[in-house]
Design an enzyme around this catalytic site. Structure first.
Site, PDB file in Angstrom:
ATOM      1  N   TYR A 195     -51.368  79.377  -3.812  1.00 37.53           N
ATOM      2  CA  TYR A 195     -50.832  78.703  -5.000  1.00 37.53           C
ATOM      3  C   TYR A 195     -51.931  78.706  -6.061  1.00 37.53           C
ATOM      4  CZ  TYR A 195     -49.145  75.399  -8.378  1.00 37.53           C
ATOM      5  OH  TYR A 195     -48.760  74.826  -9.569  1.00 37.53           O
ATOM      6  N   TYR A 221     -40.552  69.545 -10.626  1.00 38.78           N
ATOM      7  CA  TYR A 221     -40.133  69.835  -9.254  1.00 38.78           C
ATOM      8  C   TYR A 221     -39.005  68.912  -8.781  1.00 38.78           C
ATOM      9  CZ  TYR A 221     -44.877  71.789  -9.494  1.00 38.78           C
ATOM     10  OH  TYR A 221     -46.014  72.449  -9.879  1.00 38.78           O
ATOM     11  N   ASP A 225     -60.588  80.237  -6.579  1.00 35.62           N
ATOM     12  CA  ASP A 225     -59.839  79.178  -7.248  1.00 35.62           C
ATOM     13  C   ASP A 225     -60.194  77.880  -6.533  1.00 35.62           C
ATOM     14  OD1 ASP A 225     -58.025  77.301  -8.074  1.00 35.62           O
ATOM     15  OD2 ASP A 225     -56.247  78.568  -7.828  1.00 35.62           O
ATOM     16  N   LYS A 229     -58.666  70.004 -11.818  1.00 36.93           N
ATOM     17  CA  LYS A 229     -58.343  68.754 -11.099  1.00 36.93           C
ATOM     18  C   LYS A 229     -59.495  67.728 -11.093  1.00 36.93           C
ATOM     19  CE  LYS A 229     -54.283  70.004  -8.516  1.00 36.93           C
ATOM     20  NZ  LYS A 229     -53.975  71.418  -8.309  1.00 36.93           N
TER      21      LYS A 229
HETATM   22  C1  LIG Z   1     -53.217  72.514  -9.036  1.00 38.69           C
HETATM   23  C2  LIG Z   1     -53.717  73.888  -8.834  1.00 38.69           C
HETATM   24  C3  LIG Z   1     -53.685  74.853  -9.863  1.00 38.69           C
HETATM   25  C4  LIG Z   1     -53.012  74.596 -11.189  1.00 38.69           C
HETATM   26  O1  LIG Z   1     -53.636  73.604 -11.932  1.00 38.69           O
HETATM   27  P1  LIG Z   1     -52.821  72.883 -13.124  1.00 38.69           P
HETATM   28  O2  LIG Z   1     -53.849  72.002 -13.763  1.00 38.69           O
HETATM   29  O3  LIG Z   1     -51.701  72.135 -12.488  1.00 38.69           O
HETATM   30  O4  LIG Z   1     -52.357  73.956 -14.036  1.00 38.69           O
HETATM   31  C5  LIG Z   1     -54.263  76.074  -9.615  1.00 38.69           C
HETATM   32  N1  LIG Z   1     -54.819  76.353  -8.427  1.00 38.69           N
HETATM   33  C6  LIG Z   1     -54.889  75.467  -7.437  1.00 38.69           C
HETATM   34  C7  LIG Z   1     -55.566  75.827  -6.169  1.00 38.69           C
HETATM   35  C8  LIG Z   1     -54.319  74.199  -7.590  1.00 38.69           C
HETATM   36  O5  LIG Z   1     -54.328  73.322  -6.579  1.00 38.69           O
END
Ligand SMILES: *Cc1c(COP(=O)(O)O)cnc(C)c1O
Length: 426
Positions: free
Chosen positions: A141, A13, A244, A273
């Protein structure tokens, strides 16, 4: 080969023309990391929201060391091992009732790709191959891989450049009713969702959402009632519900999972994460019996054709198990409630901040707070300014936010909020 002594590392980025030399991190302890030269910064973002225990947590470090001594890696194709089996059981235990099957992968994006492939194949195996598109939300996202870019906000989601390369999906408006909204406000958001489903349900495999907190798309917070309404709509239109929880999972919203605020079980849930406490890249895509059962059959088409090399990596599973143990034994949900009290007191109830002409809104949820400003220009220079005061802040566009490690003390939390507010008073 490069002629200068500039590093060949290509940063994410970043504008290559204007970027400056990135400071070099040499270590860290708790919520702090240390730069070459000795400068110590209090991390207000816990490294893109994953280092929930802070840096160099002794129990997490030794869990990795112990596992490394026994088994660093082995393929999960046709083989298994204790850390993967134990972690899968733990995830089934702590996630909403009914999510009983766990597919491992190596990052949040890939975990979402797995979820979307599962949803498409589920409908195909049930004789509905035309249900092969996703329904996502504006401000969403879900990651940076092609499949994920296609379900990020198509205008502001950083990926509009790739529009021609990506498959087309459907989008519903982002929810606007806040966390404590009344039923009427939520009903409007749900009506907008229903309208898209009524028109396109025959080709929609799954509704995807970051439950309660659309994170990278501007820290947009909504009501648990919205999740309940979405669950009902998905059942009505034979659409799978995918949560997600890559950002919201493991306490970020004040409960272990955002789904817990609503008492909703999605059909598929994605975690990453915080899963490993940020110590190794890993992800888990959980599914209910209903989804899993569709894959039990006689044709070759019934196998789920996905298998990242590092899925179920023993080091990642071992540190994830230790992370969960620390989370429970040290009652992190109580700490998160404490951090939220500070964020409410220092940011939400600060009248001068709310009245500042650049500020649109200040909001918090769990261990998350954001000051939304009118334009990204209102935050130009804030990261350097914060660094001078020993705090690492990295705004997203026009959103100045904190998602601290849960080990951050109330005093350090106040140091972070003081810097965030200070920017608007300077
Ligand atoms: C960070 C994130 C992703 C992507 O995860 P990566 O490990 O960076 O591929 C997907 N969805 C959400 C909600 C996120 O915050």
């Amino acid at each position: 080969m490069t002629s200068s002594n500039r590093s060949p590392v290509w940063h994410p980025y970043a504008h290559l023309k204007t970027q400056r030399q990135a400071p070099k991190v040499i270590g860290g302890e708790g919520p702090y990391f240390t730069l070459e030269g000795g400068e110590t910064l209090l991390d207000a973002t816990c490294s893109w929201w994953c280092m929930i225990h802070g840096y160099r947590h002794p129990r997490l470090v030794s869990a990795i060391q112990r596992q490394a001594d026994a088994l660093c890696h082995v393929m999960l194709g046709g083989l298994t091992h204790e850390p993967a089996d134990r972690l899968a059981r733990e995830l089934v235990r702590i996630t909403p009732a009914g999510l009983d099957h766990v597919f491992f992968s190596d990052s949040g994006s890939v975990g979402m790709e797995v979820a979307m492939k599962m949803a498409v194949q589920y409908h195909r195996l049930r004789g509905r191959p035309e249900k092969h598109r996703m329904l996502s939300l504006m401000k969403a996202y879900h990651g940076d891989t092609a499949g994920c870019m296609a379900v990020c906000d198509p205008e502001e989601g950083m990926h509009s450049l790739f529009a021609g390369y990506l498959p087309r999906h459907h989008f519903a408006p982002a929810p606007t009713a806040p966390f404590h909204a009344d039923d009427e406000a939520v009903a409007q958001d749900l009506a907008a969702l229903r309208a898209v489903l009524e028109r396109h349900h025959h080709e929609i495999a799954a509704l995807l959402m970051e439950p309660l907190l659309q994170a990278a798309g501007g820290l947009n917070m909504t009501s648990p009632r919205y999740l309940q309404g979405a669950r009902e709509l998905c059942d009505e239109f034979d659409v799978l519900l995918v949560f997600d929880e890559v950002a919201t999972g493991f306490g970020r919203t004040g409960r272990l999972f955002a789904a817990d605020h609503a008492g909703v079980t999605p059909d598929i849930m994605v975690l990453s994460k915080g899963l490993t406490g940020g110590y190794l890249g890993h992800a888990a895509t959980l599914a209910t019996d209903r989804v899993h059962e569709a894959f039990i059959g006689d044709s070759p088409m019934h196998a789920f054709m996905h298998g990242p090399t590092f899925m179920g990596n023993p080091l990642a599973c071992a540190v994830a198990l230790e992370s969960l143990a620390v989370f429970e034994e040290e009652a992190y949900l109580g700490r998160i409630a404490g951090l939220n009290r500070v964020l409410e007191e220092e940011l939400v109830r600060d009248e001068a901040l709310a009245a500042h002409p650049a500020v649109v809104e200040v909001r918090t949820l769990g261990a998350t707070a954001v000051i939304e400003t009118r334009a990204a220009a209102d935050l130009a220079g804030v990261a350097d300014w914060a660094r001078e005061q020993g705090v690492w802040l990295r705004p997203i566009g026009r959103w100045l936010y904190t998602m601290p490690a849960y080990v951050t003390s109330p005093d350090d939390m106040r140091r972070i909020t003081a810097v965030m507010k200070g920017w608007f008073r300077r």
